[in-house]
Design a protein around this motif. Structure first.
Motif, PDB file in Angstrom:
ATOM      1  N   SER A 109      52.107  21.888 -38.271  1.00 33.05           N
ATOM      2  CA  SER A 109      53.369  22.420 -37.756  1.00 33.05           C
ATOM      3  C   SER A 109      54.553  22.033 -38.633  1.00 33.05           C
ATOM      4  O   SER A 109      54.603  20.933 -39.188  1.00 33.05           O
ATOM      5  CB  SER A 109      53.617  21.893 -36.333  1.00 33.05           C
ATOM      6  OG  SER A 109      52.619  22.330 -35.440  1.00 33.05           O
ATOM      7  N   SER A 112      60.321  23.920 -37.065  1.00 32.40           N
ATOM      8  CA  SER A 112      60.548  25.038 -36.147  1.00 32.40           C
ATOM      9  C   SER A 112      59.427  25.132 -35.115  1.00 32.40           C
ATOM     10  O   SER A 112      59.675  25.377 -33.924  1.00 32.40           O
ATOM     11  CB  SER A 112      60.655  26.346 -36.936  1.00 32.40           C
ATOM     12  OG  SER A 112      60.813  27.443 -36.062  1.00 32.40           O
ATOM     13  N   ASP A 113      58.190  24.929 -35.582  1.00 33.23           N
ATOM     14  CA  ASP A 113      57.044  24.930 -34.657  1.00 33.23           C
ATOM     15  C   ASP A 113      57.177  23.812 -33.629  1.00 33.23           C
ATOM     16  O   ASP A 113      56.839  23.988 -32.443  1.00 33.23           O
ATOM     17  CB  ASP A 113      55.729  24.746 -35.425  1.00 33.23           C
ATOM     18  CG  ASP A 113      55.448  25.880 -36.394  1.00 33.23           C
ATOM     19  OD1 ASP A 113      55.825  27.024 -36.084  1.00 33.23           O
ATOM     20  OD2 ASP A 113      54.848  25.602 -37.451  1.00 33.23           O
ATOM     21  N   ASP A 115      59.968  22.347 -32.605  1.00 31.06           N
ATOM     22  CA  ASP A 115      61.031  22.683 -31.644  1.00 31.06           C
ATOM     23  C   ASP A 115      60.463  23.536 -30.517  1.00 31.06           C
ATOM     24  O   ASP A 115      60.739  23.302 -29.329  1.00 31.06           O
ATOM     25  CB  ASP A 115      62.153  23.456 -32.347  1.00 31.06           C
ATOM     26  CG  ASP A 115      62.940  22.596 -33.333  1.00 31.06           C
ATOM     27  OD1 ASP A 115      62.850  21.353 -33.237  1.00 31.06           O
ATOM     28  OD2 ASP A 115      63.627  23.176 -34.183  1.00 31.06           O
ATOM     29  N   LYS A 116      59.674  24.516 -30.905  1.00 34.97           N
ATOM     30  CA  LYS A 116      59.054  25.409 -29.927  1.00 34.97           C
ATOM     31  C   LYS A 116      58.049  24.650 -29.058  1.00 34.97           C
ATOM     32  O   LYS A 116      57.951  24.881 -27.851  1.00 34.97           O
ATOM     33  CB  LYS A 116      58.365  26.576 -30.635  1.00 34.97           C
ATOM     34  CG  LYS A 116      57.787  27.623 -29.697  1.00 34.97           C
ATOM     35  CD  LYS A 116      57.200  28.784 -30.488  1.00 34.97           C
ATOM     36  CE  LYS A 116      56.605  29.836 -29.543  1.00 34.97           C
ATOM     37  NZ  LYS A 116      56.006  30.973 -30.300  1.00 34.97           N
ATOM     38  N   LEU A 117      57.312  23.731 -29.671  1.00 35.52           N
ATOM     39  CA  LEU A 117      56.339  22.940 -28.926  1.00 35.52           C
ATOM     40  C   LEU A 117      57.024  22.100 -27.853  1.00 35.52           C
ATOM     41  O   LEU A 117      56.526  22.002 -26.720  1.00 35.52           O
ATOM     42  CB  LEU A 117      55.552  22.033 -29.877  1.00 35.52           C
ATOM     43  CG  LEU A 117      54.495  21.135 -29.242  1.00 35.52           C
ATOM     44  CD1 LEU A 117      53.408  21.964 -28.570  1.00 35.52           C
ATOM     45  CD2 LEU A 117      53.876  20.199 -30.285  1.00 35.52           C
ATOM     46  N   ASP A 119      59.771  22.795 -26.305  1.00 32.33           N
ATOM     47  CA  ASP A 119      60.142  23.731 -25.242  1.00 32.33           C
ATOM     48  C   ASP A 119      58.932  24.113 -24.396  1.00 32.33           C
ATOM     49  O   ASP A 119      59.000  24.134 -23.156  1.00 32.33           O
ATOM     50  CB  ASP A 119      60.756  25.004 -25.844  1.00 32.33           C
ATOM     51  CG  ASP A 119      62.139  24.762 -26.434  1.00 32.33           C
ATOM     52  OD1 ASP A 119      62.808  23.818 -25.983  1.00 32.33           O
ATOM     53  OD2 ASP A 119      62.535  25.518 -27.347  1.00 32.33           O
ATOM     54  N   ASN A 120      57.822  24.421 -25.061  1.00 28.48           N
ATOM     55  CA  ASN A 120      56.631  24.896 -24.339  1.00 28.48           C
ATOM     56  C   ASN A 120      55.989  23.806 -23.495  1.00 28.48           C
ATOM     57  O   ASN A 120      55.511  24.067 -22.385  1.00 28.48           O
ATOM     58  CB  ASN A 120      55.610  25.468 -25.325  1.00 28.48           C
ATOM     59  CG  ASN A 120      56.056  26.782 -25.929  1.00 28.48           C
ATOM     60  OD1 ASN A 120      56.961  27.434 -25.404  1.00 28.48           O
ATOM     61  ND2 ASN A 120      55.438  27.185 -27.033  1.00 28.48           N
ATOM     62  N   LYS A 161      62.853  15.482 -30.099  1.00 25.88           N
ATOM     63  CA  LYS A 161      63.246  16.775 -29.538  1.00 25.88           C
ATOM     64  C   LYS A 161      62.894  16.884 -28.066  1.00 25.88           C
ATOM     65  O   LYS A 161      63.613  17.508 -27.274  1.00 25.88           O
ATOM     66  CB  LYS A 161      62.566  17.913 -30.313  1.00 25.88           C
ATOM     67  CG  LYS A 161      63.123  18.132 -31.706  1.00 25.88           C
ATOM     68  CD  LYS A 161      64.545  18.666 -31.633  1.00 25.88           C
ATOM     69  CE  LYS A 161      65.138  18.887 -33.001  1.00 25.88           C
ATOM     70  NZ  LYS A 161      66.525  19.422 -32.947  1.00 25.88           N
TER      71      LYS A 161
END
Length: 348
Positions: A109, A112-113, A115-117, A119-120, A161
């Protein structure tokens, strides 16, 4: 003056010991059963009631990676125990969502990946807490990962994060290697950590040692001579397993050890040979001559591990001791008194 110094010396030792003495232990279990695992929960409920357990670290899901799917959740958990216990008692359990993230996620990752992780992971925890756990109020999230020196920076970036995204207290599991070598492995940017005092050796790497808990190996990681920068809680193993070798090749890990033991003959320390063709759980076939490495965790071994931890670690006055894990078959190997001592012995 000399007599005064001799008098003060033992007092200094007493106060030094008292300074590092654990005064209060919060009792907890890990709960690590996937959604396809059946259980009637009777033994588990009895354990929670008998020992007044109010905290469960529950594996909500794991995160894996493939090139085709990227990061994705797997091994979702059976939440039925929580509902069962709350139906049977007035006091609810505190649930700490725990997420195991495979190291490959951080190998593959970018920021950016990640950051999304963050959130998810937060989204899925909230979804399960609302839909499966009656709008459970979550105050802490624990992340479980075997990070390495090469993935440290990305893992720590993700943890940083996760904190503002989730708005929760963040804890992590800590293996013994990063505990002993914080200069090399870094200190996770979180609120606290749980030191995993088991799984010290690769299960297939050393045929002469108990890979779950080898006491000499444990002590070699404990004697750092300094306090870890984070608050540390303790996790101990209350499970045993068998490694099955067929035609001298490792084929499976078996957990229903009590069903298998009557069919074994010891051939050397830790090693047994199957004496009778046997089917376990309608899916695992044991044949005469198969070899099994039986790694058993007895109450005596756990008690010795506790002594090593108390002797070598500088613990805070209030800690959580978590047993891995809440499983009715594995816990049949211990009496209620033995389980009680796994917690209370830290304050003695």
């Amino acid at each position: 003056m000399k007599k005064m110094l001799l008098f003060l010396a033992p007092l200094f030792l007493i106060f030094s010991c008292q300074k590092n003495k654990v005064e209060k232990v919060e009792k907890a279990f890990y709960y690590w059963k996937s959604s396809d695992y059946y259980s009637d929960f009777n033994k588990e409920k009895d354990i929670l009631t008998q020992h007044d357990i109010k905290k469960l670290y529950v594996k909500f899901f794991e995160v894996d990676y493939t090139d085709a799917m990227g990061n994705y959740p797997i091994s979702k958990t059976n939440f039925s125990l929580y509902s069962y216990c709350n139906e049977k008692s007035a006091d609810s359990l505190e649930i700490i969502p725990t997420v195991y993230i495979k190291n490959i996620v951080f190998q593959k990752s970018n920021e950016s990946d990640l950051d999304k992780l963050a959130d998810n992971v937060t989204f899925l925890i909230n979804k399960y807490a609302n839909e499966k756990l009656d709008s459970l109020q979550v105050s802490e999230i624990q992340i479980d990962c075997d990070w390495t020196a090469s993935t440290k920076d990305k893992y720590f970036y993700f943890l940083k994060k996760l904190k503002p995204v989730s708005q929760k207290e963040i804890s992590v599991t800590l293996r013994l290697y990063p505990y002993k070598y914080p200069e090399k492995m870094g200190v996770p940017p979180v609120d606290k950590a749980t030191l995993m005092c088991y799984n010290l050796i690769n299960p297939l790497a050393d045929q002469s040692k108990n890979s779950i808990l080898d006491l000499k190996e444990l002590e070699s990681y404990m004697n750092t001579g300094k306090k870890y920068p984070l608050h540390l809680d303790i996790a101990l193993p209350v499970y045993s397993w068998m490694q099955l070798y067929q035609n001298n090749q490792f084929t499976n890990v078996l957990y229903d050890v009590n069903d298998i033991k009557p069919h074994l003959k010891e051939i050397k320390p830790l090693w047994y040979e199957v004496q009778k063709d046997t089917v376990i759980n309608y899916e695992t076939y044991l044949r005469v001559g198969d070899k099994i490495k039986y790694e058993e965790i007895t109450a005596d071994k756990i008690n010795k591990a506790i002594s090593i931890i108390k002797k070598n670690m500088k613990l805070d006055k209030n800690i959580t001791v978590t047993l891995f894990h809440l499983d009715e078959k594995q816990l049949n190997n211990y009496t209620d008194e033995e389980i009680s001592h796994f917690y209370s012995d830290f304050t003695k």
